[in-house]
Design a protein around this motif. Structure first.
Motif, PDB file in Angstrom:
ATOM      1  N   ARG A  97      13.423  40.710  35.330  1.00  0.00           N
ATOM      2  CA  ARG A  97      12.701  40.039  34.227  1.00  0.00           C
ATOM      3  C   ARG A  97      13.192  40.536  32.865  1.00  0.00           C
ATOM      4  N   ARG A  98      13.436  41.811  32.749  1.00  0.00           N
ATOM      5  CA  ARG A  98      13.788  42.392  31.438  1.00  0.00           C
ATOM      6  C   ARG A  98      15.240  42.156  31.035  1.00  0.00           C
ATOM      7  N   TYR A  99      16.171  42.285  31.983  1.00  0.00           N
ATOM      8  CA  TYR A  99      17.592  42.278  31.625  1.00  0.00           C
ATOM      9  C   TYR A  99      18.362  41.033  32.064  1.00  0.00           C
ATOM     10  N   VAL A 100      17.853  40.281  33.026  1.00  0.00           N
ATOM     11  CA  VAL A 100      18.643  39.199  33.612  1.00  0.00           C
ATOM     12  C   VAL A 100      18.099  37.815  33.263  1.00  0.00           C
ATOM     13  N   GLU A 101      16.825  37.583  33.515  1.00  0.00           N
ATOM     14  CA  GLU A 101      16.278  36.225  33.382  1.00  0.00           C
ATOM     15  C   GLU A 101      16.560  35.589  32.023  1.00  0.00           C
ATOM     16  N   GLY A 102      16.466  36.349  30.963  1.00  0.00           N
ATOM     17  CA  GLY A 102      16.638  35.804  29.618  1.00  0.00           C
ATOM     18  C   GLY A 102      18.051  35.413  29.261  1.00  0.00           C
ATOM     19  N   ILE A 103      19.034  35.837  30.036  1.00  0.00           N
ATOM     20  CA  ILE A 103      20.423  35.510  29.698  1.00  0.00           C
ATOM     21  C   ILE A 103      21.067  34.528  30.678  1.00  0.00           C
ATOM     22  N   VAL A 104      20.323  34.107  31.699  1.00  0.00           N
ATOM     23  CA  VAL A 104      20.868  33.153  32.666  1.00  0.00           C
ATOM     24  C   VAL A 104      20.894  31.770  32.016  1.00  0.00           C
ATOM     25  N   PRO A 105      22.073  31.153  31.939  1.00  0.00           N
ATOM     26  CA  PRO A 105      22.160  29.813  31.339  1.00  0.00           C
ATOM     27  C   PRO A 105      21.325  28.800  32.133  1.00  0.00           C
ATOM     28  N   SER A 106      20.875  27.753  31.454  1.00  0.00           N
ATOM     29  CA  SER A 106      20.061  26.731  32.122  1.00  0.00           C
ATOM     30  C   SER A 106      20.841  25.996  33.215  1.00  0.00           C
ATOM     31  N   THR A 107      22.147  26.082  33.185  1.00  0.00           N
ATOM     32  CA  THR A 107      22.980  25.420  34.196  1.00  0.00           C
ATOM     33  C   THR A 107      23.114  26.240  35.482  1.00  0.00           C
ATOM     34  N   VAL A 108      22.581  27.457  35.486  1.00  0.00           N
ATOM     35  CA  VAL A 108      22.677  28.347  36.648  1.00  0.00           C
ATOM     36  C   VAL A 108      21.317  28.427  37.331  1.00  0.00           C
ATOM     37  N   LYS A 109      21.311  28.197  38.644  1.00  0.00           N
ATOM     38  CA  LYS A 109      20.079  28.317  39.423  1.00  0.00           C
ATOM     39  C   LYS A 109      19.902  29.783  39.803  1.00  0.00           C
TER      40      LYS A 109
END
Length: 123
Positions: A97-109
């Motif tokens: 939640r802290r380091y990954v979710e915010g940087i995942v592009p909307s095109t990546v599931k």
């Protein structure tokens, strides 16, 4: 039974994440990390993949890999997850939640897999 994590947790090492500039992975489409945990080096690798794999379509972070041992029985424990693995899962989820979710592009599931309730709650 899984061994305890050998690498420092992201929560014990407050220094900035390391970056590996110039290493592109433009043909990488799908990544699954089994046994994802809060190890700083694993968070750094995941961030690197997200930032440098332009063709990435799916990213799966499996915090325990109980999928192979899950039982259909409502009364049996499904897997042989060790206590240290079960204790690490909440830290791994917080790190995602802290380091990954915010940087995942909307095109990546992004799929985040946790142990099932029977793995966590059965005796």
């Amino acid at each position: 039974v899984a061994e305890p994590m050998e690498h420092d947790s992201i929560f014990r090492d407050p220094s900035p994440l390391r970056r590996m500039p110039g290493h592109r992975h433009d043909k990488l489409k799908s990544v699954k990390i089994i046994g994802f945990n809060s190890a700083k080096s694993l968070i750094e690798l995941t961030v690197h993949i997200i930032e440098n794999a332009g063709s990435l379509e799916s990213l799966t972070l499996d915090t325990a890999d109980c999928s192979l041992g899950c039982s259909d029985s409502e009364t049996e424990r499904c897997s042989t997850l060790g206590q240290s693995t079960l204790m690490e899962v909440p830290r791994a989820l917080f790190a995602i939640r802290r380091y990954v979710e915010g940087i995942v592009p909307s095109t990546v599931k992004l799929d985040v897999l946790e142990p099932c309730a029977r793995c966590c709650n059965a005796s």
